[in-house]
Design an enzyme around this catalytic site. Structure first.
Site, PDB file in Angstrom:
ATOM      1  N   CYS A 126     -11.586   2.331 -29.301  1.00  0.00           N
ATOM      2  CA  CYS A 126     -12.813   3.210 -30.195  1.00  0.00           C
ATOM      3  C   CYS A 126     -14.011   3.502 -28.987  1.00  0.00           C
ATOM      4  CB  CYS A 126     -13.785   2.485 -31.060  1.00  0.00           C
ATOM      5  SG  CYS A 126     -12.440   2.283 -32.118  1.00  0.00           S
ATOM      6  N   GLU A 127     -13.371   4.286 -27.699  1.00  0.00           N
ATOM      7  CA  GLU A 127     -14.179   4.668 -27.030  1.00  0.00           C
ATOM      8  C   GLU A 127     -13.548   6.124 -26.225  1.00  0.00           C
ATOM      9  OE1 GLU A 127     -14.764   2.172 -23.165  1.00  0.00           O
ATOM     10  OE2 GLU A 127     -14.655   0.491 -24.620  1.00  0.00           O
TER      11      GLU A 127
ATOM     12  N   GLY B  91       0.707  -1.114   0.209  1.00  0.00           N
ATOM     13  CA  GLY B  91      -0.113   0.092  -0.125  1.00  0.00           C
ATOM     14  C   GLY B  91       0.462   1.373  -0.107  1.00  0.00           C
TER      15      GLY B  91
ATOM     16  N   ARG C  57      -4.778   2.692 -16.276  1.00  0.00           N
ATOM     17  CA  ARG C  57      -5.033   3.603 -15.306  1.00  0.00           C
ATOM     18  C   ARG C  57      -5.411   4.667 -15.205  1.00  0.00           C
ATOM     19  NH1 ARG C  57      -1.756   5.218 -11.734  1.00  0.00           N
ATOM     20  NH2 ARG C  57      -3.017   4.314  -9.634  1.00  0.00           N
TER      21      ARG C  57
ATOM     22  N   TYR D  69      -9.576   5.128 -12.986  1.00  0.00           N
ATOM     23  CA  TYR D  69      -8.788   5.817 -11.888  1.00  0.00           C
ATOM     24  C   TYR D  69      -8.506   7.382 -11.605  1.00  0.00           C
ATOM     25  CZ  TYR D  69      -7.290   0.471 -10.349  1.00  0.00           C
ATOM     26  OH  TYR D  69      -6.912  -0.611 -10.444  1.00  0.00           O
TER      27      TYR D  69
ATOM     28  N   GLY E 239       4.150  -3.200  -3.507  1.00  0.00           N
ATOM     29  CA  GLY E 239       3.836  -4.338  -5.217  1.00  0.00           C
ATOM     30  C   GLY E 239       4.345  -2.619  -5.747  1.00  0.00           C
ATOM     31  N   ARG E 240       3.858  -1.691  -5.637  1.00  0.00           N
ATOM     32  CA  ARG E 240       3.743   0.091  -6.393  1.00  0.00           C
ATOM     33  C   ARG E 240       5.374   0.375  -5.773  1.00  0.00           C
ATOM     34  NH1 ARG E 240      -0.366   2.763  -8.253  1.00  0.00           N
ATOM     35  NH2 ARG E 240      -2.257   1.345  -6.464  1.00  0.00           N
TER      36      ARG E 240
ATOM     37  N   TYR F 184       1.476  -1.548 -11.848  1.00  0.00           N
ATOM     38  CA  TYR F 184       0.049  -2.067 -13.186  1.00  0.00           C
ATOM     39  C   TYR F 184      -0.189  -1.197 -14.419  1.00  0.00           C
ATOM     40  CZ  TYR F 184      -0.881  -3.105  -7.629  1.00  0.00           C
ATOM     41  OH  TYR F 184      -0.855  -3.502  -6.836  1.00  0.00           O
TER      42      TYR F 184
HETATM   43  N1  LLP Z   1      -1.365  -7.069  -0.556  1.00  0.00           N
HETATM   44  C1  LLP Z   1      -2.815  -7.086  -1.612  1.00  0.00           C
HETATM   45  C2  LLP Z   1      -3.553  -8.177  -0.515  1.00  0.00           C
HETATM   46  C3  LLP Z   1      -3.834  -6.307  -1.974  1.00  0.00           C
HETATM   47  O1  LLP Z   1      -4.285  -6.982  -2.507  1.00  0.00           O
HETATM   48  C4  LLP Z   1      -2.013  -5.566  -3.510  1.00  0.00           C
HETATM   49  C5  LLP Z   1      -2.812  -4.540  -4.334  1.00  0.00           C
HETATM   50  C6  LLP Z   1      -0.974  -5.485  -2.546  1.00  0.00           C
HETATM   51  C7  LLP Z   1      -0.513  -6.378  -1.612  1.00  0.00           C
HETATM   52  C8  LLP Z   1      -0.010  -4.185  -3.227  1.00  0.00           C
HETATM   53  O2  LLP Z   1      -0.108  -2.980  -2.992  1.00  0.00           O
HETATM   54  P1  LLP Z   1       0.458  -1.849  -3.249  1.00  0.00           P
HETATM   55  O3  LLP Z   1       1.653  -2.337  -2.327  1.00  0.00           O
HETATM   56  O4  LLP Z   1       0.766  -2.251  -4.873  1.00  0.00           O
HETATM   57  O5  LLP Z   1      -0.323  -0.553  -3.382  1.00  0.00           O
HETATM   58  N2  LLP Z   1      -4.559  -1.315  -9.855  1.00  0.00           N
HETATM   59  C9  LLP Z   1      -4.287  -0.345  -8.737  1.00  0.00           C
HETATM   60  C10 LLP Z   1      -4.100  -0.957  -7.051  1.00  0.00           C
HETATM   61  C11 LLP Z   1      -4.895  -1.903  -7.210  1.00  0.00           C
HETATM   62  C12 LLP Z   1      -3.977  -2.815  -5.661  1.00  0.00           C
HETATM   63  C13 LLP Z   1      -4.803  -4.381  -5.749  1.00  0.00           C
HETATM   64  N3  LLP Z   1      -4.142  -4.931  -4.600  1.00  0.00           N
HETATM   65  C14 LLP Z   1      -3.574   0.848  -9.330  1.00  0.00           C
HETATM   66  O6  LLP Z   1      -3.423   0.484 -10.320  1.00  0.00           O
HETATM   67  O7  LLP Z   1      -3.750   1.701  -8.634  1.00  0.00           O
END
Ligand code: LLP
Length: 421
Positions: A346-347, A242, A315, A319, A278-279, A375
């Site tokens: 086409c959107e 997160g 994205r 979003y 992740g991010r 992502y």
């Molecule tokens: N752990 C769980 C259980 C998760 O559901 C997620 C992300 C993460 C870890 C990793 O989160 P991060 O560190 O990347 O924030 N597609 C969206 C983001 C969706 C996140 C889904 N879950 C975007 O492009 O902003």
């Protein structure tokens, strides 16, 4: 402030580490994703170093970027992986991730997925409902195995981020409320094939401030204290992902600042801490490179129509997210104009940037969208029968295509026309 990424301009030309991005574009064609090995491994190292006193297991959330070369690089630096499907388990194994470093989240694990993960010997299931718990128990029994389980707690905390990426509020589909989780711990002897030995919390994504994390973690800590008083033994504490990054003018906490908030809460505890960023690891390490096809001026707007679309980078459409635009050649003397940068799909939702003032663009110009390493490709699709783009990895002065651009044949793989149509 610590360095965000390894993209820079030299004599007006965009470089990734020591490679001129234009050279890659000439070799690979456009559009493509480009990742800097240095950037994502350094971001992993930032978390490892900020939390070194706890020696956490950092499971990269591979939904952000599941390219095998990226995964392998991170695994080689000590990362585990956070998966959410059997497909991700397959990729994780292909990337050489030890199963003992794999954690598995998600509200909808199927029987087959559960079985495959138990057989693979993953470290932990992050369980999101009583029903799922029962299912894992049943399947583990059938396989005569014992599965490790963490309960994902929904702490009902607002992370202050986009609604689509908020997961820790009571009304969201994720996790268990604390009363239910408590009940499960009390009845854990009903699950002889499970070792319910962990607690998991993940409240959302792109969280730029420390407070929501601390609020959620404090709630979880109280819960854990309560559990321990009752004699339950908790080994793993998974604090989720997160952590937010910079897309435009955000000022997210650094890994060090995050650690400063979090370490005092857990220093005296003996839990094995897990993070699932992740991010934070992949986001700033990637760009999406595309070519301008047309400049279309209407009475209302200037449109720069490019060869990349919402199917490649969804994205902004999904979003309203902002990705900075970096021309591959900077032209200091060019006029500055305001564009909607749109794709060929086409959107009307097919835009990558809206009302963006940048140097004047001409057909043939190459531009990059920044912070597209998380992502980006992983959310791409074949919509409008567009082959998915190539992915390229740079390390120092080397680069390699780490995923070929799809061909037209790839588009129809597995399809059949029955004789009776
Ligand atoms: N752990 C769980 C259980 C998760 O559901 C997620 C992300 C993460 C870890 C990793 O989160 P991060 O560190 O990347 O924030 N597609 C969206 C983001 C969706 C996140 C889904 N879950 C975007 O492009 O902003």
């Amino acid at each position: 402030m610590s360095k965000m990424h390894d993209f820079h301009y030299q004599d007006g030309e965009l470089y990734c580490e020591s490679v001129r991005v234009q050279d890659i574009a000439e070799r690979v064609g456009t559009p493509f994703y480009l990742y800097s090995h240095k950037t994502f491994t350094e971001h992993l190292a930032k978390i490892q170093s900020a939390f070194r006193s706890l020696k956490p297991l950092i499971c990269f959330s591979m939904k952000a970027n599941s390219n095998l070369a990226v995964l392998r690089s991170l695994v080689k630096k000590g990362a585990g992986l956070d998966i959410v499907s059997s497909g991700e388990l397959f990729r994780a194994k292909k990337a050489g991730c030890p199963p003992s470093k794999i954690v598995y989240a998600g509200v909808g694990k199927t029987d087959l997925e559960i079985e495959e993960a138990i057989r693979a010997g993953i470290l932990l299931f992050n369980v999101e409902s009583i029903q799922e718990l029962g299912r894992i128990q049943k399947i583990a029994k059938k396989l005569r195995k014992k599965a490790n389980v963490s309960l994902r707690i929904n702490p009902d905390v607002d992370p202050g981020t986009h609604a689509h990426i908020t997961t820790g509020k009571a009304e969201s589909k994720f996790g268990l409320d604390m009363d239910t989780a408590h009940l499960i711990f009390m009845r854990s002897d009903q699950y002889p094939h499970l070792s319910i030995c962990g607690v998991h919390v993940h409240i959302g994504s792109q969280i730029v401030k420390g407070e929501p994390f601390v609020k959620a973690f404090r709630k979880v800590l109280l819960f854990l204290t309560h559990l321990e008083k009752e004699g339950h033994r908790i080994k793993y504490l998974n604090l989720g992902g997160g952590l937010g990054i910079i897309y435009s003018d955000e000022r997210p906490q650094t890994a060090e600042q995050f650690a400063k908030h979090v370490l005092p809460l857990f220093r005296s505890k003996k839990y094995k801490i897990i993070f699932e960023p992740g991010r934070f690891i992949a986001g700033n390490s990637g760009i999406f490179v595309s070519r301008v096809i047309y400049i279309k001026r209407t009475k209302a707007k200037n449109f720069a129509i490019i060869d990349g679309g919402m199917n490649d980078l969804i994205r902004p459409a999904l979003y309203d997210s902002f990705h900075d635009i970096w021309p591959l050649h900077q032209n200091g003397t060019a006029k500055r104009l305001t564009y909607d940068v749109v794709g060929p799909i086409c959107e009307s939702g097919d835009f990558l940037a809206k009302q963006r003032t940048i140097q004047e663009l001409k057909p043939g110009d190459l531009i990059a969208f920044a912070s597209a390493g998380a992502y980006g490709f992983s959310m791409s699709s074949n919509y409008n029968a567009r082959p998915r783009v190539a992915e390229v990895l740079v390390r120092g002065s080397r680069f390699e295509i780490v995923r070929q651009r799809e061909t037209y044949k790839d588009l129809i793989r597995g399809e059949r026309i029955p004789s009776w149509v």
